[in-house]
Structure formats: C-alpha cells, structure tokens
Design an enzyme around this catalytic site. Sequence first.
Site, mmCIF file in Angstrom:
data_model
loop_
_atom_site.group_PDB
_atom_site.id
_atom_site.type_symbol
_atom_site.label_atom_id
_atom_site.label_comp_id
_atom_site.label_asym_id
_atom_site.label_seq_id
_atom_site.Cartn_x
_atom_site.Cartn_y
_atom_site.Cartn_z
ATOM 1 N N THR A 108 0.841 -1.191 0.000
ATOM 2 C CA THR A 108 0.000 0.000 0.000
ATOM 3 C C THR A 108 0.875 1.240 0.000
ATOM 4 O O THR A 108 2.020 1.190 0.457
ATOM 5 C CB THR A 108 -0.900 0.015 1.257
ATOM 6 O OG1 THR A 108 -1.589 1.259 1.330
ATOM 7 C CG2 THR A 108 -0.097 -0.165 2.533
ATOM 8 N N TYR A 132 -1.031 0.424 10.311
ATOM 9 C CA TYR A 132 -1.451 -0.209 9.060
ATOM 10 C C TYR A 132 -0.324 -0.183 8.035
ATOM 11 O O TYR A 132 -0.023 -1.181 7.392
ATOM 12 C CB TYR A 132 -2.688 0.485 8.502
ATOM 13 C CG TYR A 132 -3.015 0.103 7.076
ATOM 14 C CD1 TYR A 132 -3.521 -1.144 6.768
ATOM 15 C CD2 TYR A 132 -2.778 0.997 6.036
ATOM 16 C CE1 TYR A 132 -3.802 -1.503 5.459
ATOM 17 C CE2 TYR A 132 -3.067 0.647 4.725
ATOM 18 C CZ TYR A 132 -3.572 -0.604 4.442
ATOM 19 O OH TYR A 132 -3.849 -0.952 3.156
#
Length: 133
Positions: A108, A132
């Site tokens: 990501t 995250y």
Amino acid sequence: MSENTMTREFLVTGASGQLGTELRRAALPAGYAIHALDRAALDLTDTAAIAAKLAERPWAAVINGAAYTAVDKAESDQVTAWAVNTMAPAAFARACAVAGIPIVQVSTDYVFAGDKDGAWEVNDPIAPLGVYG
C-alpha cells in the site's frame, strides 16, 4: 505426466479480498492455475503455517495479496496488524527464498509519509504514519 503437461500453480493469498477475487478471475496461460487461500485456509499470524504451506509443493510463484486492511482498527489491534502486514510478508519472503520461488508482495502507499509531490517510486524511503502502513 510429463513436465510439459503439468499444471503449475500460483499460490495467492487474500482470496476473498478485492485483489484475490480479481486474480481468481484472471485468464492464465495454458498449464497454469491459481490456488487461492483465504484467512480460514491459512492463518497469516502463524509464520510456521506459512512456511509449511510453501513447502507443500513446488509453487510457480507466490502472490501475497492478503493484508490487514482495516486502517483505523489497526491502531487498536496493533499485534494482529503487525503480524499480518509485517511478519507474514517476511515469512513468505524467507520461505520463498529458501525454496527458490518467486514472490510478488502487494503493498500500500500507506508505507510512505504522504509528503511527496508526484508518484511514489519503489526506492522511495518508507515512513508509515500508522500501524497499518
């Protein structure tokens, strides 16, 4: 069965996610297939299970498309987020290196600080702002 007629399988994680769903739909060349696993089939918090899965057969390649994707929840569930998004990819990389299997690790842009003007490049420094990433 001769080597020329054997089906070679890609091990794909995250089978029920967006990426895994699209990979399962992908048209592959003759002789190739996708073996897609969801979280029930492979516990990504268990690095020994990851190594065991990769040792099961000579995979053509591994595509790790699984991730802990609940960005906000990752801040309160840091142990699981870290295990899935950091330790699992490391376990896949180690096991693939030992077995000589190519790996594609899907990530990501949250691994970057978000302060760059323009597209991110592979060699840009990482600086995640939360668990995250």
